[in-house]
Design an enzyme around this catalytic site. Structure first.
Site, PDB file in Angstrom:
ATOM      1  CE  LYS A 178      -4.474   0.642   0.181  1.00 40.76           C
ATOM      2  NZ  LYS A 178      -5.526  -0.188  -0.406  1.00 40.76           N
ATOM      3  N   GLY A 222     -24.942   2.281   4.565  1.00 42.81           N
ATOM      4  CA  GLY A 222     -24.013   2.978   3.666  1.00 42.81           C
ATOM      5  C   GLY A 222     -24.365   2.711   2.223  1.00 42.81           C
TER       6      GLY A 222
END
Ligand code: NAI
Length: 344
Positions: A80, A181
């Site tokens: 990452k 969500g």
């Protein structure tokens, strides 16, 4: 933070601290594992409160990518990149070109792409300096939020697998799913669930997002602060992490927790708490892997149809994992971790 202690205990290979004076770039590239292949994982841009918070986020996300890729036997490891800056700050082209030069210096050990706070335009800037980047203009993944769509498709298939295992239902007709969500993933998930005949309960802090789901999918809106304790068959967290914790788990009134959000469990022990309540938990990094599966597929030259088909492995993988957890008397999270750790 004692960085060496952290990276040794978490099994990291390499952490690269990047600074570019001209553009002001401050970034960390965390490479957890390249055992299976180049480390795959997007680039997040965020105005972290502290250096420790930034590094901790990079480490947690990179390690998660290794597990996600390993469970699916992908020929990629986990990494990452994290840029410590506000996405609203200027000078993006210079910053992302600088990041691209650092990534180029890693010689293909790490491949970057989109994540929170970054755009296709940012990846185009990275591409000016290195080919080790995905999600640039013209790629399948950069079009119409294809990654979010395939994440949602994988979560939908994961919900099907969970309902089959826990409730013995073939299909989702009449099954009640509460979706928390309704952003890029949640809204598309509602589309797949609606098509399959599920009954939808939805919540979002953004009223417009909720109204859209009510109109488009015949969903019933639930206040955002009540969705966790609403009676349903499946609770599907698709907003933020940490939603499964000591406060929320006792309030759940569902048989299954299966959603897209990353890091749903406040702590790993919350998987035990869910099991003790006889709630089947679809481990987040297994059910939300659609995006990484298609990223790997596109890097290997797959077309759109092949990529969509490759996501179908989410359903069978979860069914196997649920069986394994039951046979061994362990949580589904432990089963997922064991499956992943076998591969690296
Ligand atoms: P998004 O930012 O597009 O949508 C999040 C939605 O949640 C927004 O509509 C927001 O208003 C809503 N929300 C925020 N707090 C809330 C609350 N307390 N109650 C109800 N709603 C709330 O994000 P996206 O891309 O849809 O991702 C959702 C989750 O899935 C995130 O946790 C993300 O890390 C994870 N994920 C996303 C992937 C992708 O391809 N976009 C891939 C894998 C995981």
């Amino acid at each position: 933070m004692n960085i060496f202690r952290e990276i040794i205990s978490l099994g990291f290979e390499q952490i690269v601290f990047c600074h570019d004076r001209e553009s002001g770039l401050k970034a960390v590239v965390a490479i957890h594992s390249t055992k299976a292949g180049p480390a795959l994982g997007g680039c997040r841009m965020r105005d972290y409160a502290s250096e420790n918070e930034m590094i901790a986020d990079a480490l947690r996300l990179a390690r998660g990518m290794t597990y996600k890729a390993a469970v699916y036997g992908l020929k990629y490891g986990g990494g990452k990149a994290v840029i410590w800056d506000s996405p609203a700050a200027g000078n993006h082209t210079a910053k992302f070109r600088a990041l691209g030069r650092f990534i180029e210096g890693l010689n293909g050990r790490y491949i970057t792409g989109l994540d929170m706070g970054t755009t296709v335009g940012d990846m185009d800037a990275v591409r000016l300096e290195t080919r080790h980047v995905t999600d640039t203009s013209g790629t399948i993944m950069a079009q119409n939020d294809f990654t979010a769509d395939m994440t949602a498709y994988g979560v939908y298939l994961g919900i099907k697998a969970s309902v089959k295992h826990r409730l013995g239902c073939n299909g989702l007709g009449g099954v009640t799913v509460a979706v928390q969500g309704l952003g890029k993933v949640g809204r598309r998930l509602c589309g797949y669930l609606h098509q399959a005949g599920a009954r939808l309960l939805v919540a979002d802090v953004d009223e417009r997002a909720a109204a859209h789901a009510v109109n488009a999918f015949g969903a019933r809106q639930i206040p955002a602060d009540r969705i966790v304790r609403t009676k349903c068959d499946v609770f599907s967290p698709c907003a933020h992490g940490g939603i499964m914790n000591d406060r929320t788990i006792p309030k759940l009134r569902c048989a299954v927790v299966a959603g897209a959000a990353n890091n749903q469990l406040g702590l790993e022990r919350h998987a035990d708490l869910l099991r003790a309540r006889d709630i089947l938990y679809a481990p987040d990094y297994v059910i939300n892997a659609g995006g990484v599966i298609i990223t790997a597929g596109e890097l290997d030259g797959g077309n759109e149809e092949e990529l969509r088909r490759s996501v179908e492995t989410v359903e069978t993988t979860l069914l196997n994992l649920f069986r394994m957890a039951e046979e061994k008397g362990i949580t589904t999270l432990e089963a997922a971790n064991r499956l992943a750790e076998r591969a690296f």
